[in-house]
Design a protein around this motif. Structure first.
Motif, PDB file in Angstrom:
ATOM      1  N   ARG A   1      32.815  39.491  35.082  1.00  0.00           N
ATOM      2  CA  ARG A   1      34.209  39.222  35.475  1.00  0.00           C
ATOM      3  C   ARG A   1      34.450  40.119  36.875  1.00  0.00           C
ATOM      4  NH1 ARG A   1      38.142  39.963  30.985  1.00  0.00           N
ATOM      5  NH2 ARG A   1      36.528  38.595  29.957  1.00  0.00           N
ATOM      6  N   LEU A   2      33.951  41.282  36.598  1.00  0.00           N
ATOM      7  CA  LEU A   2      34.062  42.428  37.838  1.00  0.00           C
ATOM      8  C   LEU A   2      33.581  41.837  39.099  1.00  0.00           C
ATOM      9  CD1 LEU A   2      34.768  45.351  39.019  1.00  0.00           C
ATOM     10  CD2 LEU A   2      32.458  45.890  38.227  1.00  0.00           C
ATOM     11  N   ALA A   3      32.275  41.168  38.999  1.00  0.00           N
ATOM     12  CA  ALA A   3      31.519  40.740  40.326  1.00  0.00           C
ATOM     13  C   ALA A   3      32.452  39.478  40.744  1.00  0.00           C
ATOM     14  CB  ALA A   3      30.162  40.191  39.959  1.00  0.00           C
ATOM     15  N   GLU A   4      33.067  38.695  39.887  1.00  0.00           N
ATOM     16  CA  GLU A   4      33.748  37.635  40.488  1.00  0.00           C
ATOM     17  C   GLU A   4      34.820  37.994  41.119  1.00  0.00           C
ATOM     18  OE1 GLU A   4      36.157  34.152  38.009  1.00  0.00           O
ATOM     19  OE2 GLU A   4      34.297  34.658  37.359  1.00  0.00           O
ATOM     20  N   VAL A   5      35.975  38.898  40.323  1.00  0.00           N
ATOM     21  CA  VAL A   5      36.879  39.415  41.249  1.00  0.00           C
ATOM     22  C   VAL A   5      36.565  39.971  42.308  1.00  0.00           C
ATOM     23  CG1 VAL A   5      38.441  41.320  40.959  1.00  0.00           C
ATOM     24  CG2 VAL A   5      38.329  39.823  39.111  1.00  0.00           C
ATOM     25  N   LEU A   6      35.498  40.887  42.479  1.00  0.00           N
ATOM     26  CA  LEU A   6      35.146  41.518  43.897  1.00  0.00           C
ATOM     27  C   LEU A   6      34.510  40.389  44.907  1.00  0.00           C
ATOM     28  CD1 LEU A   6      33.700  44.789  42.622  1.00  0.00           C
ATOM     29  CD2 LEU A   6      35.872  44.334  43.832  1.00  0.00           C
ATOM     30  N   THR A   7      33.897  39.336  44.513  1.00  0.00           N
ATOM     31  CA  THR A   7      33.523  38.455  45.160  1.00  0.00           C
ATOM     32  C   THR A   7      34.602  37.652  45.778  1.00  0.00           C
ATOM     33  OG1 THR A   7      31.570  38.091  44.017  1.00  0.00           O
ATOM     34  CG2 THR A   7      31.857  36.179  45.423  1.00  0.00           C
ATOM     35  N   LYS A   8      35.745  37.418  45.158  1.00  0.00           N
ATOM     36  CA  LYS A   8      36.805  36.522  45.720  1.00  0.00           C
ATOM     37  C   LYS A   8      37.521  37.371  46.607  1.00  0.00           C
ATOM     38  CE  LYS A   8      37.535  33.175  41.837  1.00  0.00           C
ATOM     39  NZ  LYS A   8      38.400  32.922  40.760  1.00  0.00           N
ATOM     40  N   ALA A   9      37.612  38.583  46.113  1.00  0.00           N
ATOM     41  CA  ALA A   9      38.495  39.563  47.029  1.00  0.00           C
ATOM     42  C   ALA A   9      37.769  39.882  48.486  1.00  0.00           C
ATOM     43  CB  ALA A   9      38.833  40.947  46.359  1.00  0.00           C
ATOM     44  N   SER A  10      36.476  39.791  48.629  1.00  0.00           N
ATOM     45  CA  SER A  10      35.847  40.377  49.938  1.00  0.00           C
ATOM     46  C   SER A  10      35.489  39.053  50.381  1.00  0.00           C
ATOM     47  CB  SER A  10      34.350  40.860  49.269  1.00  0.00           C
ATOM     48  OG  SER A  10      33.627  40.092  48.714  1.00  0.00           O
TER      49      SER A  10
ATOM     50  N   ARG B   1      46.224  44.762  41.581  1.00  0.00           N
ATOM     51  CA  ARG B   1      45.419  45.259  40.326  1.00  0.00           C
ATOM     52  C   ARG B   1      45.028  46.786  40.252  1.00  0.00           C
ATOM     53  NH1 ARG B   1      41.810  40.616  38.494  1.00  0.00           N
ATOM     54  NH2 ARG B   1      41.343  42.006  36.718  1.00  0.00           N
ATOM     55  N   LEU B   2      44.981  47.373  41.566  1.00  0.00           N
ATOM     56  CA  LEU B   2      44.282  48.650  41.454  1.00  0.00           C
ATOM     57  C   LEU B   2      45.254  49.899  41.034  1.00  0.00           C
ATOM     58  CD1 LEU B   2      42.560  48.550  45.182  1.00  0.00           C
ATOM     59  CD2 LEU B   2      41.680  48.260  42.699  1.00  0.00           C
ATOM     60  N   VAL B   3      44.949  50.580  40.322  1.00  0.00           N
ATOM     61  CA  VAL B   3      45.745  51.732  39.924  1.00  0.00           C
ATOM     62  C   VAL B   3      45.032  52.998  40.234  1.00  0.00           C
ATOM     63  CG1 VAL B   3      46.655  53.142  37.992  1.00  0.00           C
ATOM     64  CG2 VAL B   3      46.512  50.860  37.737  1.00  0.00           C
ATOM     65  N   GLY B   4      45.532  53.748  41.454  1.00  0.00           N
ATOM     66  CA  GLY B   4      44.944  54.843  42.059  1.00  0.00           C
ATOM     67  C   GLY B   4      43.419  54.351  42.707  1.00  0.00           C
ATOM     68  N   GLY B   5      43.579  53.290  43.091  1.00  0.00           N
ATOM     69  CA  GLY B   5      42.078  52.857  43.802  1.00  0.00           C
ATOM     70  C   GLY B   5      41.266  52.521  42.628  1.00  0.00           C
TER      71      GLY B   5
END
Length: 142
Positions: free
Chosen positions: A93-102, A67-71
């Motif tokens: 949604r940003l907070a949710e995505v980062l919570t799941k990824a971390s 999902r990252l493009v150039g970080g």
């Protein structure tokens, strides 16, 4: 100035590190659909952020690699008719995505042996099934 985004209990993203872009949203919306920029694209530079601890940054970049493009992680929100509601939806949604990824990886499974009762139940079920099938074949009386 943009407000900060809290990502669970792990860290807080300062509003200065977020970039927002607005554009016209597709779909129904009446007369104002062609004049208002209600769609929001929220971008966050995961690789260059100082707010994320280094250990979490490695985990997040590894999990969000596709999902990252150039970080940079980009979230688009256009489900609401108002720009403000779309901004809030994108931040959530940003907070949710980062919570799941971390999140830490799940604990490894320790293999265990099947219990004696489960073995007996399995064999009894096999025997019943065998009897049913054996009873099917045979002669028909005419």
């Amino acid at each position: 100035m943009a407000e900060d985004v809290r990502v669970g209990t792990r860290f807080v993203i300062p509003g200065a590190e977020l970039r927002e872009r607005f554009s016209r949203s597709s779909g129904p919306g009446g007369q104002g659909v062609n004049t208002t920029d209600s769609r929001v694209e929220l971008s966050f530079d995961v690789a260059g952020s100082a707010a994320i601890p280094p250990a979490l940054k490695e985990r997040i970049t590894a999990r969000l690699g596709t999902r990252l493009v150039g970080g940079v992680l980009t979230i688009a929100a256009s489900e609401h008719r108002s720009q403000l509601m779309n901004r809030d939806a994108a931040r959530e949604r940003l907070a949710e995505v980062l919570t799941k990824a971390s999140a830490p990886p799940p604990a490894k499974r320790r293999p265990t042996k099947p219990s004696r009762g489960s073995k007996e139940r399995r064999l009894a079920a096999k025997k019943r099934r065998s009897d049913v099938k054996r009873g099917r074949g045979g002669r028909y009386d005419d």
